[in-house]
Scaffold this motif. Structure first.
Motif, PDB file in Angstrom:
ATOM      1  N   ILE A  40       0.814  -1.223   0.000  1.00 30.47           N
ATOM      2  CA  ILE A  40       0.000   0.000   0.000  1.00 30.47           C
ATOM      3  C   ILE A  40       0.847   1.273   0.000  1.00 30.47           C
ATOM      4  O   ILE A  40       0.307   2.375   0.061  1.00 30.47           O
ATOM      5  N   THR A  41       2.172   1.119  -0.074  1.00 27.91           N
ATOM      6  CA  THR A  41       3.061   2.279   0.060  1.00 27.91           C
ATOM      7  C   THR A  41       3.977   2.418  -1.142  1.00 27.91           C
ATOM      8  O   THR A  41       4.500   1.431  -1.651  1.00 27.91           O
ATOM      9  N   VAL A  49       1.017   7.483   4.515  1.00 29.87           N
ATOM     10  CA  VAL A  49       0.556   6.194   5.036  1.00 29.87           C
ATOM     11  C   VAL A  49       0.857   6.082   6.525  1.00 29.87           C
ATOM     12  O   VAL A  49       0.039   5.570   7.303  1.00 29.87           O
ATOM     13  N   PHE A 223      -7.405   5.615  -1.899  1.00 24.77           N
ATOM     14  CA  PHE A 223      -7.368   4.223  -1.461  1.00 24.77           C
ATOM     15  C   PHE A 223      -8.637   3.485  -1.895  1.00 24.77           C
ATOM     16  O   PHE A 223      -9.751   4.000  -1.767  1.00 24.77           O
ATOM     17  N   ARG A 226      -8.694  -2.702  -1.172  1.00 24.53           N
ATOM     18  CA  ARG A 226      -7.461  -3.420  -0.854  1.00 24.53           C
ATOM     19  C   ARG A 226      -6.529  -2.567  -0.004  1.00 24.53           C
ATOM     20  O   ARG A 226      -5.962  -3.042   0.992  1.00 24.53           O
ATOM     21  N   GLU A 227      -6.372  -1.301  -0.379  1.00 25.95           N
ATOM     22  CA  GLU A 227      -5.468  -0.421   0.360  1.00 25.95           C
ATOM     23  C   GLU A 227      -5.974  -0.148   1.778  1.00 25.95           C
ATOM     24  O   GLU A 227      -5.194  -0.164   2.735  1.00 25.95           O
TER      25      GLU A 227
END
Length: 321
Positions: A40-41, A49, A223, A226-227
């Motif tokens: 996610i990053t 994040v 986002f 999933r994120e």
């Protein structure tokens, strides 16, 4: 991962697995955290994040421990705030490192904290480490060298070097926790809350500086399911769940047993990275991973067998990896 002060085991042997299972789950989620963070990053969203990750969990910690927070002395607030500044540096370096290396490498290299911490403690107290511990340290370092050479003998990646720096920063954090007198008697929940609050303040300030990446609200708006799932996994499981399980388990079993179970984190990091992330180590990397795991396990046993200086208390449970 941190050592926890020795207390008598309170769990009946036949039901020890009831205590072991939650602790083992903490090791599993910590091992999974590297792949989750990587998923996610990006280099442009690291700070955003981190703001989102801890802004989610901080209100829960404040509400749960508000009375004990108010009971902290001014010196304890200052000490915990200083630790929070160091913790913010750890998360920044570690998260940037995860972006630029594999989740497998990240989990294995960060486990060197188990070797660096006793070495640093020995340097500070001027107590020479045992020969077996030095041999274990050499084995672990050799493993890291091989681990970062999966494609042949080349320079380690920037991510590998950042994870090595993060392991050193974690070591500094542990030493400071043991040596800042004002935090030795502080409640663990309050100490963690102030540290994370200080870290979030640092992340928020950095996010406001032009050129440091996308702002948190922009990242949050972009986002998808999933994120958000990955972010909540890092916040709820890798921070809240992990902290409270450590607090719960140390009162019901021996600290050596907790330490042993949490010490399996790099195994899970490698397993998740390979099985789910599709990562590959290569022959040199496989040998390196085995050496790192063997060296850190051997080093942990050697360090545990060496009596700690009387002035050095065990650190509090860690808020997250």
């Amino acid at each position: 991962m941190t050592s926890i002060a020795a207390v008598p085991s309170l769990a009946p042997p036949r039901r020890a697995w009831l205590t072991d299972l939650p602790v083992l789950l903490v090791a599993v989620v910590w091992g999974s955290s590297y792949l989750a963070a990587k998923g996610i990053t990006t280099a442009q969203t690291v700070i955003a994040v981190l703001v989102l990750r801890f802004a989610v969990v901080l209100p829960v910690l404040v509400i749960a421990g508000r009375r004990r927070l108010l009971a902290l002395s001014a010196a304890q607030w200052r000490g915990a705030g200083l630790l929070g500044l160091v913790l913010s540096g750890i998360f920044l370096v570690e998260t940037y490192g995860i972006v630029h290396t594999s989740a497998t490498n990240a989990g294995l290299i960060i486990s060197l904290t188990m070797i660096f911490t006793p070495l640093a403690e020995a340097a500070v107290t001027r107590v020479r480490p045992t020969g077996s511990f030095l041999a274990a340290a050499a084995l672990s370092v050799s493993g890291v060298v091989l681990l970062t050479q999966g494609g042949g003998f080349t320079s380690p990646s920037a991510g590998d070097l950042l994870m090595l720096l993060a392991a050193l920063a974690r070591t500094l954090h542990v030493l400071l926790m043991a040596r800042i007198k004002s935090v030795r008697s502080a409640d663990s929940l309050s100490l963690t809350t102030v540290q994370l609050g200080s870290a979030v303040a640092v992340f928020a300030l950095l996010a406001a500086v032009p050129g440091t990446g996308e702002p948190p609200w922009s990242v949050a708006a972009g986002f998808g399911v999933r994120e958000w799932g990955g972010l909540l996994f890092l916040s709820v499981f890798c921070t809240l769940f992990a902290f409270f399980v450590q607090m719960w388990s140390v009162r019901r079993t021996s600290p050596s047993r907790v330490s042993l179970l949490l010490g399996t984190e790099p195994l899970w990091a490698a397993a998740v990275g390979i099985a789910i992330g599709g990562e590959r180590l290569g022959p040199a990397g496989v040998v390196g991973a085995v050496l790192v795991l063997a060296g850190t396990a051997w080093g942990r046993r050697s360090a545990d067998a060496t009596p700690a200086p009387a002035s050095t208390p065990a650190p509090s449970p860690s808020p997250a990896p």
